[in-house]
Each structure stands twice: as structure tokens, then as C-alpha cells.
Design an enzyme around this catalytic site. Sequence first.
Site, PDB file in Angstrom:
ATOM      1  N   LYS A 144      -8.363  -2.849   1.591  1.00  5.78           N
ATOM      2  CA  LYS A 144      -8.186  -1.889   2.663  1.00  5.78           C
ATOM      3  C   LYS A 144      -9.029  -0.618   2.421  1.00  5.78           C
ATOM      4  O   LYS A 144      -9.320   0.106   3.358  1.00  5.78           O
ATOM      5  CB  LYS A 144      -6.705  -1.548   2.846  1.00  5.78           C
ATOM      6  CG  LYS A 144      -5.909  -2.670   3.557  1.00  5.78           C
ATOM      7  CD  LYS A 144      -6.441  -2.960   4.929  1.00  5.78           C
ATOM      8  CE  LYS A 144      -5.511  -3.628   5.937  1.00  5.78           C
ATOM      9  NZ  LYS A 144      -5.032  -4.957   5.723  1.00  5.78           N
ATOM     10  N   SER A 158       1.156  -5.195  10.543  1.00  9.74           N
ATOM     11  CA  SER A 158       1.588  -6.095   9.481  1.00  9.74           C
ATOM     12  C   SER A 158       2.796  -6.936   9.914  1.00  9.74           C
ATOM     13  O   SER A 158       3.758  -6.409  10.469  1.00  9.74           O
ATOM     14  CB  SER A 158       1.941  -5.264   8.247  1.00  9.74           C
ATOM     15  OG  SER A 158       2.195  -6.118   7.169  1.00  9.74           O
ATOM     16  N   HIS A 168      -8.768  -4.071  13.302  1.00  5.88           N
ATOM     17  CA  HIS A 168      -7.756  -4.664  12.426  1.00  5.88           C
ATOM     18  C   HIS A 168      -7.220  -5.880  13.168  1.00  5.88           C
ATOM     19  O   HIS A 168      -6.251  -5.799  13.920  1.00  5.88           O
ATOM     20  CB  HIS A 168      -6.644  -3.637  12.149  1.00  5.88           C
ATOM     21  CG  HIS A 168      -5.628  -4.116  11.168  1.00  5.88           C
ATOM     22  ND1 HIS A 168      -4.289  -3.827  11.273  1.00  5.88           N
ATOM     23  CD2 HIS A 168      -5.762  -4.878  10.059  1.00  5.88           C
ATOM     24  CE1 HIS A 168      -3.644  -4.383  10.259  1.00  5.88           C
ATOM     25  NE2 HIS A 168      -4.500  -5.023   9.512  1.00  5.88           N
ATOM     26  N   LYS A 197      -1.106 -12.068  12.686  1.00  9.72           N
ATOM     27  CA  LYS A 197      -2.571 -12.214  12.689  1.00  9.72           C
ATOM     28  C   LYS A 197      -3.010 -13.407  11.837  1.00  9.72           C
ATOM     29  O   LYS A 197      -3.751 -14.269  12.300  1.00  9.72           O
ATOM     30  CB  LYS A 197      -3.259 -10.945  12.137  1.00  9.72           C
ATOM     31  CG  LYS A 197      -3.151  -9.731  13.035  1.00  9.72           C
ATOM     32  CD  LYS A 197      -3.930  -8.559  12.472  1.00  9.72           C
ATOM     33  CE  LYS A 197      -3.474  -8.100  11.093  1.00  9.72           C
ATOM     34  NZ  LYS A 197      -2.069  -7.667  11.016  1.00  9.72           N
ATOM     35  N   THR A 198      -2.538 -13.435  10.592  1.00 10.03           N
ATOM     36  CA  THR A 198      -2.965 -14.508   9.687  1.00 10.03           C
ATOM     37  C   THR A 198      -2.402 -15.844  10.147  1.00 10.03           C
ATOM     38  O   THR A 198      -3.121 -16.846  10.238  1.00 10.03           O
ATOM     39  CB  THR A 198      -2.510 -14.189   8.247  1.00 10.03           C
ATOM     40  OG1 THR A 198      -3.113 -12.957   7.844  1.00 10.03           O
ATOM     41  CG2 THR A 198      -2.921 -15.282   7.278  1.00 10.03           C
ATOM     42  N   ARG A 210       0.844  -1.197   0.000  1.00 10.05           N
ATOM     43  CA  ARG A 210       0.000   0.000   0.000  1.00 10.05           C
ATOM     44  C   ARG A 210       0.877   1.244   0.000  1.00 10.05           C
ATOM     45  O   ARG A 210       2.049   1.210   0.342  1.00 10.05           O
ATOM     46  CB  ARG A 210      -0.901   0.026   1.237  1.00 10.05           C
ATOM     47  CG  ARG A 210      -2.060  -0.957   1.186  1.00 10.05           C
ATOM     48  CD  ARG A 210      -2.876  -0.925   2.450  1.00 10.05           C
ATOM     49  NE  ARG A 210      -2.020  -1.082   3.619  1.00 10.05           N
ATOM     50  CZ  ARG A 210      -1.579  -0.104   4.389  1.00 10.05           C
ATOM     51  NH1 ARG A 210      -1.931   1.142   4.169  1.00 10.05           N
ATOM     52  NH2 ARG A 210      -0.784  -0.362   5.415  1.00 10.05           N
ATOM     53  N   ARG A 246       2.683 -12.254  -1.409  1.00 11.08           N
ATOM     54  CA  ARG A 246       1.377 -12.548  -0.803  1.00 11.08           C
ATOM     55  C   ARG A 246       0.634 -13.613  -1.566  1.00 11.08           C
ATOM     56  O   ARG A 246       0.886 -13.848  -2.745  1.00 11.08           O
ATOM     57  CB  ARG A 246       0.499 -11.272  -0.859  1.00 11.08           C
ATOM     58  CG  ARG A 246       0.954 -10.143   0.027  1.00 11.08           C
ATOM     59  CD  ARG A 246       0.290 -10.225   1.377  1.00 11.08           C
ATOM     60  NE  ARG A 246       0.766  -9.163   2.255  1.00 11.08           N
ATOM     61  CZ  ARG A 246       0.260  -8.944   3.468  1.00 11.08           C
ATOM     62  NH1 ARG A 246      -0.716  -9.681   3.940  1.00 11.08           N
ATOM     63  NH2 ARG A 246       0.754  -7.989   4.217  1.00 11.08           N
ATOM     64  N   ASP A 264      -8.207 -10.744   9.075  1.00 10.25           N
ATOM     65  CA  ASP A 264      -7.681  -9.372   9.063  1.00 10.25           C
ATOM     66  C   ASP A 264      -8.624  -8.266   9.518  1.00 10.25           C
ATOM     67  O   ASP A 264      -8.156  -7.244  10.007  1.00 10.25           O
ATOM     68  CB  ASP A 264      -7.187  -9.053   7.644  1.00 10.25           C
ATOM     69  CG  ASP A 264      -6.199  -7.893   7.594  1.00 10.25           C
ATOM     70  OD1 ASP A 264      -5.250  -7.895   8.399  1.00 10.25           O
ATOM     71  OD2 ASP A 264      -6.389  -6.982   6.782  1.00 10.25           O
TER      72      ASP A 264
HETATM   73  P1  ATP Z   1      -0.732  -8.343   7.631  1.00 10.28           P
HETATM   74  O1  ATP Z   1      -1.515  -7.343   8.437  1.00 10.28           O
HETATM   75  O2  ATP Z   1       0.268  -7.669   6.749  1.00 10.28           O
HETATM   76  O3  ATP Z   1      -1.608  -9.313   6.897  1.00 10.28           O
HETATM   77  P2  ATP Z   1      -0.190 -10.371   9.685  1.00 10.28           P
HETATM   78  O4  ATP Z   1      -0.300  -9.822  11.074  1.00 10.28           O
HETATM   79  O5  ATP Z   1      -1.313 -11.187   9.199  1.00 10.28           O
HETATM   80  O6  ATP Z   1       0.190  -9.176   8.669  1.00 10.28           O
HETATM   81  P3  ATP Z   1       1.364 -12.698   9.134  1.00 10.28           P
HETATM   82  O7  ATP Z   1       1.006 -12.789   7.691  1.00 10.28           O
HETATM   83  O8  ATP Z   1       0.739 -13.692  10.046  1.00 10.28           O
HETATM   84  O9  ATP Z   1       1.146 -11.220   9.672  1.00 10.28           O
HETATM   85  O10 ATP Z   1       2.942 -12.756   9.207  1.00 10.28           O
HETATM   86  C1  ATP Z   1       3.706 -13.253  10.288  1.00 10.28           C
HETATM   87  C2  ATP Z   1       5.017 -13.755   9.700  1.00 10.28           C
HETATM   88  O11 ATP Z   1       5.974 -14.007  10.704  1.00 10.28           O
HETATM   89  C3  ATP Z   1       4.797 -15.055   8.949  1.00 10.28           C
HETATM   90  O12 ATP Z   1       5.628 -15.047   7.819  1.00 10.28           O
HETATM   91  C4  ATP Z   1       5.247 -16.094   9.988  1.00 10.28           C
HETATM   92  O13 ATP Z   1       5.704 -17.272   9.395  1.00 10.28           O
HETATM   93  C5  ATP Z   1       6.384 -15.359  10.672  1.00 10.28           C
HETATM   94  N1  ATP Z   1       6.681 -15.766  12.068  1.00 10.28           N
HETATM   95  C6  ATP Z   1       7.878 -16.172  12.513  1.00 10.28           C
HETATM   96  N2  ATP Z   1       7.843 -16.439  13.826  1.00 10.28           N
HETATM   97  C7  ATP Z   1       6.593 -16.179  14.253  1.00 10.28           C
HETATM   98  C8  ATP Z   1       5.955 -16.258  15.524  1.00 10.28           C
HETATM   99  N3  ATP Z   1       6.602 -16.633  16.617  1.00 10.28           N
HETATM  100  N4  ATP Z   1       4.650 -15.923  15.595  1.00 10.28           N
HETATM  101  C9  ATP Z   1       3.994 -15.501  14.499  1.00 10.28           C
HETATM  102  N5  ATP Z   1       4.552 -15.408  13.267  1.00 10.28           N
HETATM  103  C10 ATP Z   1       5.844 -15.753  13.130  1.00 10.28           C
HETATM  104 MN    MN Z   2      -2.618 -10.950   7.535  1.00 14.52          MN
END
Ligand code: ATP
Ligand code: MN
Length: 536
Positions: free
Chosen positions: A201, A239, A221, A243-244, A60, A323, A258
Site C-alpha cells: 500500500k 476492504s 483501488h 474485490k479479490t 495497516r 491473509r 487490488d
Molecule cells: P481488501 O481490499 O481488504 O483486499 P476485498 O475487497 O478484496 O478486500 P475480499 O478479500 O474479496 O475483499 O473479501 C470478501 C469476503 O467476503 C470474502 O471472505 C468472501 O468469501 C466473503 N463474501 C461472502 N459473501 C460474499 C458475496 N456475496 N460477495 C462477495 N464476497 C462475499
Molecule cells: Mn483484496
Amino acid sequence: MGSNTLVTKTISLEEWGIKNSKINYQLPPAELQKISVASYDGKETANGTLAVNTGEFTGRSPMDRFIVRDEVTEDKVWWGNINIPFEADKFDTLLNKVTSYLDGKDIFVRDAYACAHQDYRLNIRVINEYPWSNMFAYNMFLRPENEELESFTPEWTVINAPGFMAVPDQDGTRQHNFAILNFSRKIALIGGTGYTGEIKKGIFSALNFILPVYKDTLPMHCSANVGKDGNTAIFFGLSGTGKTTLSTDPDRALIGDDEHGWTSNNDVFNFEGGCYAKVINLDAEGEPEIYNAIKPGAILENVILNADKTVDFKDTSITQNTRVSYPIFHIDNIKKPSVGDNPKNIFFLTADAFGVLPPISKLTPGQAAYHFISGYTAKVAGTEAGITEPVPSFSACFGAPFMPLHPTKYAEMLSAKMKETGVNVWLVNTGWTGGPYGVGSRMKLKYTRAMITAAMDGSLEAANKDNYHVHSVFGVAQPRTCPNVPTDVLSPRATWKNDEGYYATASKLTNAFRDNFKQFEEYASSEIMAGAPLKY
Ligand code: ATP
Ligand code: MN
């Protein structure tokens, strides 16, 4: 689920001045994929998944995101460099330019909706220049049944023209790309960028205004899932904080990854119909559900393919922000519809690259409000050789770029809900342990998962009854033991093996917290201020 059969309905876009276009209405995803590959540079991976490049933008562009300032928004929006005002007549002129640009082209139109809870449903029409952007809309929004399309009336319209370039001097934009919300005309206008995340978004930002202002619902969020006991868990975080990753849990039904709303009846509903996961270094063993969701129907963005057309998830030569989007039904264990109730646990996820926050701690209501308004995570400074200093990053409500109202508005709603439901709030550091970025290492995903499981099933509470340790710097309650996690991992100080370095770094971070929070102090109660780190 929205079936794959062809839709016979035709629509007109003459009201938009689009009269000479071939309108591809409600094409099934497989058809959009075929067109993407044939004519829009799409590729198919070894297992038949569509892979696209989003072009100049692979993320973004927050500095090019505007809100039309008019009688609807004037007094309500928190104007500034997050919510940048745009003049209504400039918007009208730019909209005309964009629709003229689209007129005569083959375009792709889809009717969809946001909000899985019937009472909050928002009908959306998405008009795309590219077929893969339209397929993204199929994946990420909710899919009406074909029968519903007959009487479908769109309320909001997303107009998405990645190939249209604005002329800043004439159009009132900062540069050639823009994402503009107009609440009076109910339009999200996106141009000059092919990054699909702008589409989802845009509607998220619209709902972050509509739901609290008109529907007494807190937009968040966050991701959410529900256990067999019927208890809902909510995961906030910026980010890359997890979360995911952490909401995708084979033992808990996924509500969404999300964007959610928390209603006055304490229902938690997903805004979306799909997931948008990061795939950098994706590992089939560590994250099998996400890995297996990457199959025909999913769209990979900005990844590099090997010679045999498999995906090289380690290759970040286009971007670190690689992604995949997929419809939520690509995950096996999902809640249908995407609504949960009885929120019992909230997790604030932070990727602390200083490595000083405990991997899990329990927050008081004041601490919860303080950390929610702060919205802390850390960014690791690029990949340039020699740069190892992490940079603290604060984003109010863990999502400031998407929040049109003042952060305290959302914080007040969350505090009220916490009091009403008695929900537990946990701060989880998914970032570094054993030292800061460059010295320590990222917390093991399996430990984070074990801590979250223990928090939810009550075993953390049972193991630490009256035996939490109050962190001497952050003031949060740190458990001494946790099932399936080595005890020394629970104390960041212990993992450093360098007390002096640990406390110096912790105090660096508390200074950053203090500096950031100054802008909110005038709004904060004494209870919230008491939730600040102790050594401030
Ligand atoms: P966005 O808002 O951009 O979608 P998000 O909060 O969903 O971000 P994730 O896509 O879940 O974030 O990314 C977390 C990243 O960190 C993943 O690539 C995951 O494999 C990695 N990671 C490494 N260690 C950990 C941990 N202890 N807990 C969570 N994620 C981890
Ligand atoms: Mn996510």
C-alpha cells in the site's frame, strides 16, 4: 515470470550507510522460505506453504501513515488526518536511524517493479529486515527477468524495518510504528510494523500521486478482469467487499485484484504482480481458485494451524484479517501481461450491513459520481456479545487512506472516462439481505456472482429492458428479474418482510450519506447532487 535460478549480481547499499550487512540480494522465494522457517519463526503448513505471524500489527495503521511535506507535495496533497504531514528534516534523521539499525544485520534486498504496462513501469528496490517480507515483495510486485537486473536502476526504494521502534518525542511519529512517503527522495519508509500490506500500500499510495499528477492516468483501488469478448470489468470496493473474491472468476481472465491504472488510451493495467486475499472462513468449494493458490510460494499470515499442520481458516484468534499473498500465476486464468482494454462495466461493491441497498442496481452518471465520492460500506461492530448495530463507513473513491490528492481530483477523472467510454456503472451490495447484520444474512456469493455475470453478458439488460424499478429511497434503478437469482432476493424490502423496519433503516443510512457528503458539496455539480439518495 522471473525465474527461480540464483542471481549472481551483487549490490552495494553504502549510499544508504549500510556497510556491514550481509546483503541477501534477489533470493528465490524457496530460499527465503527456508530461511524464514530456520531462523524467523516461519512455519510450513501440511502442503508446504509458508505461514508467518506479522507480530503486533495484523493490519495497516492509517493513523501512522505520513507524507513528507515539501515543495513537491505542499500544494498538491490533500492534507488532513488521512494524509498527515511529516517534516523533511525529521524524515532524514529517522531514515538515518533506520539504516543504522539495519547496518550489520542480515538483510534481504529485491529489485522489482510496479505497473504491468511498459509505458508506466516504476522500478522499485525493496530492502527488508525479514526474509518473509522480502518474499512478500516477490509475490506482490512484478518480477524482472534475471537479464533485466544487470541494467536495473531503482527509482523508488522501500525500506522496511519491522523491528525498529521509533521514539515519538524525538522522531516526530505518533507512536513506535510508521509508514512515511517521501516524494522528493522517492522513499517509502516503514518501521515498527511487520504487517506486509504496508509495503504494497506504500507503493500504491505513491502511484496514486504520480499517475494522475504526471501521467494523465487514473489510479484505482479496484480489481479487474477481462472476458472472452475482450471487455474489461472493474470492481471498486473497500476492504472485505469482494474485490479479490469476485474478480477471481474461472470464466474471466484476471488482470489484478487490488490496484490498477486507467490510462488516457483506456488501457487498464495492474500495478502489482500478485494477489493478497483474505482467508477468513475460506471455503474450497465456494472459492476454489483462491484455495488452490495456497501452495508453496504463497505466504499465509496470522492463521492458526491444526495439529496435522493443515490451516484452520475459521480460527480468528490472532485476527479477523487473516491473509494469503501469492504471485498472480498461482491463478490459472490470468491475462498476460496484466493489461486489459475496452472497459465496459464498473461495479461499486459495498457490504451494506444495514441490509437496505439493493443487491444490484444501475447508476446514472450523476449517481456514479456521488457513490464514488461517498465510498460507502459498513462495518459490523466487533464480535462482542450483544453488539449488533452496524456502523456506516465512508471512504472517498473507495480508498481514501491511499489517496494523496483531493478525492474530487480522482472523481473528475473517473467521470470524464465514464462519459468518454459510455461504461455501465453498477452498485452491488455484497452485504446483508433479509434484515441488518444480526437479523439477516450475508448475500449468497453464488447470487452475487450470477448478478455480476448477468450485468456483464447483457442478460440483465435484456430481462429488464425499460423495466427497472426506481428505488423509492436510493433512486437507483433496481432490476426486477435476474437469471439464476430468485426474484425476491432482488428487492431488499421484500426480503425483510417488515416494511416499516426497512424504511426506517434505509432512512438512517441516507442520513449517514448526507452527513458524510456535506464536506464535498461545495465541489459537487448539480448532476452529482442529483445522484444523492432521493429521501435525503
Ligand atoms: P481488501 O481490499 O481488504 O483486499 P476485498 O475487497 O478484496 O478486500 P475480499 O478479500 O474479496 O475483499 O473479501 C470478501 C469476503 O467476503 C470474502 O471472505 C468472501 O468469501 C466473503 N463474501 C461472502 N459473501 C460474499 C458475496 N456475496 N460477495 C462477495 N464476497 C462475499
Ligand atoms: Mn483484496
